[in-house]
Design an enzyme around this catalytic site. Structure first.
Site, PDB file in Angstrom:
ATOM      1  N   SER A   1       0.822  -1.219   0.000  1.00  0.00           N
ATOM      2  CA  SER A   1       0.000   0.000   0.000  1.00  0.00           C
ATOM      3  C   SER A   1       0.853   1.264   0.000  1.00  0.00           C
ATOM      4  O   SER A   1       2.023   1.254   0.379  1.00  0.00           O
ATOM      5  CB  SER A   1      -0.895   0.022   1.238  1.00  0.00           C
ATOM      6  OG  SER A   1      -1.622  -1.173   1.344  1.00  0.00           O
TER       7      SER A   1
HETATM    8  N1  SAH Z   1      -0.620  -5.294   3.891  1.00  0.00           N
HETATM    9  C1  SAH Z   1       0.175  -5.570   2.707  1.00  0.00           C
HETATM   10  C2  SAH Z   1      -0.492  -5.141   1.425  1.00  0.00           C
HETATM   11  C3  SAH Z   1      -1.646  -5.973   1.156  1.00  0.00           C
HETATM   12  S1  SAH Z   1      -2.249  -6.114  -0.485  1.00  0.00           S
HETATM   13  C4  SAH Z   1       1.542  -4.946   2.792  1.00  0.00           C
HETATM   14  O1  SAH Z   1       1.824  -4.215   3.769  1.00  0.00           O
HETATM   15  O2  SAH Z   1       2.343  -5.195   1.903  1.00  0.00           O
HETATM   16  C5  SAH Z   1      -3.597  -7.167  -0.028  1.00  0.00           C
HETATM   17  C6  SAH Z   1      -3.191  -8.592   0.290  1.00  0.00           C
HETATM   18  O3  SAH Z   1      -4.360  -9.260   0.745  1.00  0.00           O
HETATM   19  C7  SAH Z   1      -2.683  -9.362  -0.902  1.00  0.00           C
HETATM   20  O4  SAH Z   1      -1.420  -9.893  -0.645  1.00  0.00           O
HETATM   21  C8  SAH Z   1      -3.737 -10.461  -1.080  1.00  0.00           C
HETATM   22  O5  SAH Z   1      -3.208 -11.673  -1.569  1.00  0.00           O
HETATM   23  C9  SAH Z   1      -4.271 -10.589   0.314  1.00  0.00           C
HETATM   24  N2  SAH Z   1      -5.603 -11.213   0.417  1.00  0.00           N
HETATM   25  C10 SAH Z   1      -6.661 -11.094  -0.422  1.00  0.00           C
HETATM   26  N3  SAH Z   1      -7.708 -11.795   0.039  1.00  0.00           N
HETATM   27  C11 SAH Z   1      -7.304 -12.380   1.189  1.00  0.00           C
HETATM   28  C12 SAH Z   1      -7.946 -13.236   2.129  1.00  0.00           C
HETATM   29  N4  SAH Z   1      -9.218 -13.650   1.972  1.00  0.00           N
HETATM   30  N5  SAH Z   1      -7.245 -13.632   3.218  1.00  0.00           N
HETATM   31  C13 SAH Z   1      -5.959 -13.243   3.404  1.00  0.00           C
HETATM   32  N6  SAH Z   1      -5.301 -12.428   2.545  1.00  0.00           N
HETATM   33  C14 SAH Z   1      -5.966 -11.999   1.438  1.00  0.00           C
END
Ligand code: SAH
Length: 255
Positions: free
Chosen positions: A104
């Site tokens: 993000s």
């Molecule tokens: N917090 C992260 C950025 C997240 S991007 C950072 O600091 O880098 C969103 C993430 O959520 C992605 O990696 C995606 O694979 C994950 N995601 C999507 N759906 C999900 C779910 N149901 N459970 C766990 N993770 C999920």
């Protein structure tokens, strides 16, 4: 004859040196900040920009406290982005991390972290580990962090990275974050970093009374609303729309 042989050897050697130097420079560029000192300077500049943005957007309604700014200034974001993008690690913007996912924008990480109003020692649950950056920021604030990622290669990389950077207070697992991590809850804070169509009831159940959850809710691949969900001491729930955001969708069985 002897002279020209030497000359050509000499020019070969210097060719090699020039090539070596060019390769070296290229590697440095790829590696991002040339030294730890440069990274500190770049991080400070990025956090000044984040603080400035927080003060100006919405007439300061999304102001970010000094503890969160300081915590983010301690996290080496360049360790959390893919090697070819390291030169952009301290730009205040999201970056791709593979598998169609993103780390993000620092401004959004700052605002979401600040909304949680956490204290050292609190227990936090993160849904969407991604690169592990948000988890590292929470750990820098003295929190115990449990983080769930659904994409296994991302989860594995993040776990290895957090271990290497000695974020010992972060535990990770592969799974569908919709269900939360009931064995480790309840949590003082829950941060969901992927866009959901609704607030998952299991997450609400795993929030302590007095706890806060920040979650983007809305349609996938469109603008969503960042919600601040507070569970009151009496167990009642208050939900406020804080700001428009754009997140990758929450996947899994419940979207
Ligand atoms: N917090 C992260 C950025 C997240 S991007 C950072 O600091 O880098 C969103 C993430 O959520 C992605 O990696 C995606 O694979 C994950 N995601 C999507 N759906 C999900 C779910 N149901 N459970 C766990 N993770 C999920």
């Amino acid at each position: 004859m002897a002279e020209s042989w030497k000359e050509s050897e000499l020019s070969k050697t210097s060719d090699c040196r020039v090539r070596g130097l060019a390769l070296c420079l290229f590697a440095i560029l790829l590696a991002g900040p040339a030294s730890a000192q440069d990274a500190v300077g770049e991080r400070r500049a990025m956090m000044e920009e984040v603080a400035q943005m927080a003060r100006t957007i919405g007439a300061g309604r999304q102001d970010v406290g000094p503890a969160v700014l300081a915590a983010m200034e301690r996290v080496s974001r360049h360790e959390f982005v893919p090697l070819p993008l390291r030169i952009h690690a301290y730009d205040n913007r999201p970056l791709p991390i593979g598998h169609g996912q993103t780390i993000s924008q620092p401004y959004i990480v700052a605002v979401m972290t600040d909304m949680l109003k956490v204290s050292a020692g609190d227990a936090a649950l993160e849904i969407g580990t991604g690169s592990g950056y948000q988890a590292a920021v929470l750990a820098e604030l003295g929190l115990r962090v449990w983080s769930i990622e659904i994409v296994k290669p991302l989860a594995d990389d993040a776990a290895e990275r957090l271990r290497r950077l000695r974020y010992r207070s972060v535990a990770t697992k592969v799974g569908d974050g919709y269900d939360g991590w009931p064995e480790r809850g309840p949590f003082d804070a829950i941060v969901v970093t992927a866009a959901a169509s609704h607030v998952p009831p299991p997450l609400l159940r795993q929030l302590k009374p007095g706890g806060r959850m920040v979650i983007p809710v809305g349609a996938p691949f469109q603008t969503q609303q960042l919600l601040l969900v507070e569970k009151r001491a009496d167990g009642g729930v208050t939900t406020r729309q804080m700001m428009p955001v754009r997140f990758v969708p929450l996947t899994g069985g419940h979207e």
